[in-house]
Each structure stands twice: as structure tokens, then as C-alpha cells.
Design a protein around this motif. Structure first.
Motif, short mmCIF file in Angstrom:
data_model
loop_
_atom_site.label_atom_id
_atom_site.label_comp_id
_atom_site.label_asym_id
_atom_site.label_seq_id
_atom_site.Cartn_x
_atom_site.Cartn_y
_atom_site.Cartn_z
N ASN A 217 36.07 13.36 32.07
CA ASN A 217 34.78 14.08 31.76
C ASN A 217 35.56 15.62 31.80
O ASN A 217 35.71 15.99 33.00
N PHE A 218 35.37 16.14 30.91
CA PHE A 218 35.72 17.76 30.55
C PHE A 218 34.66 18.55 30.33
O PHE A 218 33.94 18.43 29.27
N SER A 242 38.24 8.87 18.60
CA SER A 242 38.51 7.36 18.76
C SER A 242 39.15 7.07 20.04
O SER A 242 39.14 5.90 20.56
N ASN A 243 39.09 8.26 20.97
CA ASN A 243 39.72 7.76 22.13
C ASN A 243 38.51 7.74 23.30
O ASN A 243 37.76 8.68 23.73
N GLU A 244 38.20 6.27 23.75
CA GLU A 244 37.07 6.17 24.42
C GLU A 244 37.24 6.52 25.87
O GLU A 244 36.18 6.82 26.72
N LYS A 245 38.53 7.11 26.22
CA LYS A 245 38.89 7.51 27.72
C LYS A 245 38.29 8.92 27.99
O LYS A 245 38.29 9.44 29.24
N ILE A 246 37.98 9.85 26.81
CA ILE A 246 37.92 11.18 26.89
C ILE A 246 36.06 11.34 26.46
O ILE A 246 35.80 11.17 25.42
N LYS A 247 35.52 12.15 27.57
CA LYS A 247 34.12 12.68 27.09
C LYS A 247 34.26 14.23 27.56
O LYS A 247 34.71 14.64 28.18
N ILE A 248 33.53 14.82 26.60
CA ILE A 248 33.36 16.29 26.75
C ILE A 248 31.78 16.72 26.72
O ILE A 248 30.91 16.29 26.18
N HIS A 249 31.55 17.55 27.70
CA HIS A 249 30.31 18.13 28.27
C HIS A 249 30.28 19.54 28.02
O HIS A 249 30.85 20.16 28.52
N GLY A 266 27.46 13.84 14.98
CA GLY A 266 28.04 12.70 14.74
C GLY A 266 29.19 12.33 15.62
O GLY A 266 29.60 11.11 15.80
N LEU A 267 29.73 13.17 16.31
CA LEU A 267 30.87 12.95 17.25
C LEU A 267 30.33 12.37 18.52
O LEU A 267 29.43 12.61 19.14
N PRO A 268 30.96 11.20 18.86
CA PRO A 268 30.32 10.43 20.13
C PRO A 268 30.77 10.92 21.33
O PRO A 268 30.31 10.29 22.30
N ASN A 269 31.86 11.67 21.29
CA ASN A 269 32.29 11.92 22.60
C ASN A 269 32.22 13.50 23.01
O ASN A 269 32.83 14.03 24.12
N ARG A 353 44.30 14.60 26.04
CA ARG A 353 44.93 13.32 25.96
C ARG A 353 46.12 12.94 26.91
O ARG A 353 45.81 11.93 27.61
N ARG A 354 46.79 13.97 27.15
CA ARG A 354 48.01 13.67 28.18
C ARG A 354 47.45 13.71 29.49
O ARG A 354 48.02 12.82 30.43
N LEU A 355 46.50 14.45 29.85
CA LEU A 355 45.84 14.20 31.39
C LEU A 355 45.15 13.19 31.55
O LEU A 355 45.22 12.38 32.62
N ALA A 356 44.60 12.48 30.52
CA ALA A 356 43.63 11.17 30.65
C ALA A 356 44.79 9.95 30.76
O ALA A 356 44.67 9.13 31.43
N ASP A 357 46.05 10.25 30.36
CA ASP A 357 46.81 9.40 30.35
C ASP A 357 47.75 9.38 31.84
O ASP A 357 48.41 8.56 32.08
N ASN A 358 47.48 10.50 32.31
CA ASN A 358 48.26 10.88 33.79
C ASN A 358 47.09 11.52 34.56
O ASN A 358 47.49 12.81 34.97
N PRO A 359 46.30 10.77 35.04
CA PRO A 359 45.30 11.17 35.90
C PRO A 359 45.84 11.48 37.31
O PRO A 359 44.91 12.38 38.08
N GLU A 360 47.06 11.29 37.79
CA GLU A 360 47.37 11.76 39.11
C GLU A 360 47.61 13.39 39.11
O GLU A 360 47.40 14.14 40.02
#
Length: 397
Positions: A217-218, A242-249, A266-269, A353-360
Motif C-alpha cells: 500500500n502506497f 494489472s499489478n495486483e500486488k500494488i494499491k495506491i491510496h 475505472g482504475l482498480p488500484n 514495482r521494484r519495491l513490491a518485488d523487494n519488500p526487504e
């Protein structure tokens, strides 16, 4: 001390000045605020303040007088009316104000003319003025579309130089302001001091994430106006749709709220929540994995550090920006996030996207953010510095 505070904006408007004044009261000082009728950021007078309601009130120990103010509505015409209505009405009120104070404090947002009444009072009563500059004038006019070689700019250059030079001490929210004061405004014989903003205590009590799991969540929290370039976040969301791992608030409101929300339709994220009371903000910060900060590409705007940066860092959130200038310097120095150039939606999307792939890395950036905040921006540090300046001015002949 008895402190007279002048600022066009005050609670219930979303500015840190209220927390500052209430903290001074808790420390045993007597604080009176001269401010405007609340209407920021939507440009409509807040409920309970129409038709001269609550022009004088006391909130959490702070005495408040609200001077006549034309609401900013939308567009340049009403913004000019808004600026000058407070400037003139506060000057009129303070010219007849006979209560005695030890020192005068101006919390200077836009416009710089909000300080005029304070300076008149101080001259009449022979008091010192401490001006805390958060918005740099007349450079802020350029960000609003005024050309540097225009007559309007030249008029406000003279006006700004005159106002700033009449303050006894100038406090700067950004280190980048100093060269402008000295080189452009020719204010070289003044006491210029760097005093970065702090975040309210509610933010540094938010528990930090020890791990991060999808969805990530960003959070963007703050004003949504022309300067904030929230459309950059919307465009990044489109690229990540299309990236289901990322949500923006997006939490906040302002002149560009409706337009940005419509762009995101219309954007789901990405979700827009509107303005929320500060008491509700910890729930958003607790949910967030990182904080977003975006601003227009502009050499003037890049001199400032948006107040949300300190809030993110206090909460232990990595700072992810599409922004230039001073904020980039702070983020890099603290090693608490990643910034791409202002307006770079593709770069912002790629960073998320890169942070979601490297949560550490989110854990490391978050830890660094809070450590740097506690060392550099903590509220106690701010208040001690401010009180030292106010006391020195109050005690000087």
C-alpha cells in the motif's frame, strides 16, 4: 511569555500552526492567534464560521480572532481577493489592538502579505518579530504562472523584500532558502536560521512494519492542488493497473481533487478518500507500506520540503517521490527511499514495482526514515529552537 501569532490559516484548516500554538500553551505560554476565516483548501467557508460565527474563540487554550476573509473559491481572481482581504483586515484589526505581548511570531505561508499586520503591530508597540518562512516569495508567484520579468513579479519582489527585511529574525523551513534571501532579496544583515518542520506527535507513535506483505500500500496524504502533481500518481497507477500486488491510496482534498479523481476513474488500484481529520490519519499510516510525495517540476517549488515528508519519516514510512530539489537531498542523505524526477510517472511506477518485488528494502528504508527523523526533525528539537529564538527576541531591547 505572551506571544502574538499571525497566520492567515489556522485550525480547522489543515496546517501545523495549530499544533505548534497548542504546544506553546502546554509549555505555559499565553498565545493569541490572529488568523482568517477558514476556507482552505476547498475555497468554501467551513461550517460554523459563516455569517461572522466564531470570530472569537478559544481552542485548546489558544485565543483566536478571525479577521474578515473572502474565500478563495477557484481561479486567480478569487485567490487574489482572498490574499488581500486577510492582509487588509488583519492590518486594520491589529492597528487598533492594544493588548501587550512579549514577542510577535509570523507563521508565513502564502501570501507573504499575511505578515503585514504583525509588522504594523510590532512597530507601534516596539516589539520584535520572528518570521518563519515556509513559502518563499515572490518566487511562489512563478510556480503559479507569473513570469519573472513581469510587472506583477517586480512589484511583489519589492513588497517581499520590504516585509522580510522588517522581521528581526527570519527562520527558514528549507536550507535552500538562504541563498535566495541573501542573493536575490539582498537580505544579508539579518539573523537567518534554518528550522525544518516537524510532524505532529501522533505520527511517531505509529508502529513500524517489521515485514511487508502483498498487497503493498502506497499512501499520498495532503493537499491536492496544482503544485502537488497528483496526476503523476494517477498515471503511475494506470501503468500498474494489472499489478495486483500494488494499491495506491490518496487522502486529502484541494483544487485539483475532482480532476484527479476523474482521471483515475475505472482504475482498480487507486482509491481517493477525500480530506480526513488528523485523528483518523494514523489508521492510513499504519496501513501504508510507503509514502508518496509528488510536486511539479519547478525550480522554486524544488526549494521546499513538503510537510508530508516529515510525517512519513516520523511514521517510519519509506519516502517514494516524483520530485526535485531539497526533498531529494533529504531522502538521499537519510537513505530512506527513492526519488525520480518530477512528473516522471513511468519512473514512479517502476520504483513501486521494484519495491513490491523487494519488500526487504521497504523495511530498511522505513527504519532509516524514523531514525533520521528522530535525529533531525523531531518536534522537541523544533520547539527548543523556536523557544530559544522567541525568548531572545522577547528579552532584547
Amino acid at each position: 511569555m505572551k506571544i502574538l501569532v499571525v497566520c492567515q490559516h489556522y485550525k480547522p484548516e489543515p496546517f501545523r500552526i495549530a499544533d505548534l500554538c497548542e504546544s506553546l500553551v502546554k509549555d505555559g505560554h499565553e498565545v493569541t492567534v490572529v488568523t482568517g476565516v477558514p476556507n482552505y483548501p476547498e475555497g468554501k467557508i467551513y461550517a460554523g464560521y459563516e455569517k461572522k460565527q466564531n470570530r472569537n474563540e478559544t481552542l485548546n487554550g489558544v485565543k483566536i480572532h478571525r479577521c474578515f476573509t473572502i474565500p478563495r473559491k477557484s481561479g486567480v481572481f478569487f485567490r487574489v481577493l482572498n490574499y488581500y482581504s486577510f492582509s487588509l483586515s488583519s492590518q486594520h484589526y491589529l492597528s487598533r489592538f492594544e493588548e501587550d505581548f512579549d514577542v510577535v511570531f509570523v507563521y508565513q505561508l502564502s501570501p507573504v502579505m499575511m505578515a503585514s499586520g504583525a509588522l504594523k503591530y510590532a512597530k507601534k508597540h516596539r516589539k520584535k518579530v520572528v518570521l518563519y518562512c515556509l513559502d518563499l516569495w515572490p518566487e511562489s508567484l512563478i510556480a503559479g504562472g507569473i513570469r519573472k520579468n513581469s510587472l506583477i513579479y517586480k512589484i511583489f519582489l519589492h513588497k517581499s523584500r520590504r516585509i522580510y527585511s522588517r522581521a528581526d529574525t527570519l527562520l527558514m523551513a528549507s536550507q535552500s532558502f538562504e541563498s535566495y534571501f541573501r542573493e536575490t532579496l539582498k537580505i544579508s544583515d539579518h539573523n537567518l536560521q534554518y528550522l525544518p518542520q516537524y510532524a505532529e506527535n501522533v505520527f511517531d507513535k505509529i508502529p513500524m512494519h517489521s515485514t511487508h506483505e502483498p498487497p503493498y500500500n502506497f499512501l499520498f496524504a495532503g493537499n491536492i492542488g496544482g503544485m502537488q502533481s497528483v496526476e503523476t500518481i494517477v498515471e503511475a497507477a494506470r501503468m500498474l493497473s494489472s499489478n495486483e500486488k500494488i494499491k495506491i491510496h490518496v487522502v486529502g482534498s484541494g483544487s485539483e481533487y475532482s480532476r484527479c479523481k476523474a482521471l483515475a476513474e475505472g482504475l482498480p488500484n487507486i482509491t481517493f478518500y477525500g480530506r480526513q481529520d488528523i485523528e483518523k490519519m494514523p489508521s492510513f499510516y499504519t496501513m501504508a507500506d510507503a509514502g508518496l510525495v509528488t510536486m511539479k517540476a519547478d525550480p522554486v517549488i524544488s526549494l521546499t520540503i513538503p510537510g508530508k515528508v516529515q510525517s512519513y519519516m516520523a511514521a517510519g514510512l519509506p519516502v517514494i517521490g516524483a520530485i526535485d530539489g531539497e526533498t531529494v537531498t533529504v531522502v538521499n542523505k537519510a537513505n530512506c527511499g527513492i526519488c525520480v524526477p518530477s512528473g516522471d510517472a513511468a519512473g514512479l511506477a517502476d520504483t513501486m514495482r521494484r519495491l513490491a518485488d523487494n519488500p526487504e528494502s521497504l523495511v530498511e528504508y522505513g527504519r532509516n526514515a524514523r531514525l533520521y527523523y528522530q535525529k533531525t526533525f523531531r518536534k522537541q528539537i523544533f520547539m527548543e529552537h523556536l523557544l530559544k529564538v522567541l525568548t531572545a527576541c522577547a528579552n532584547s531591547e
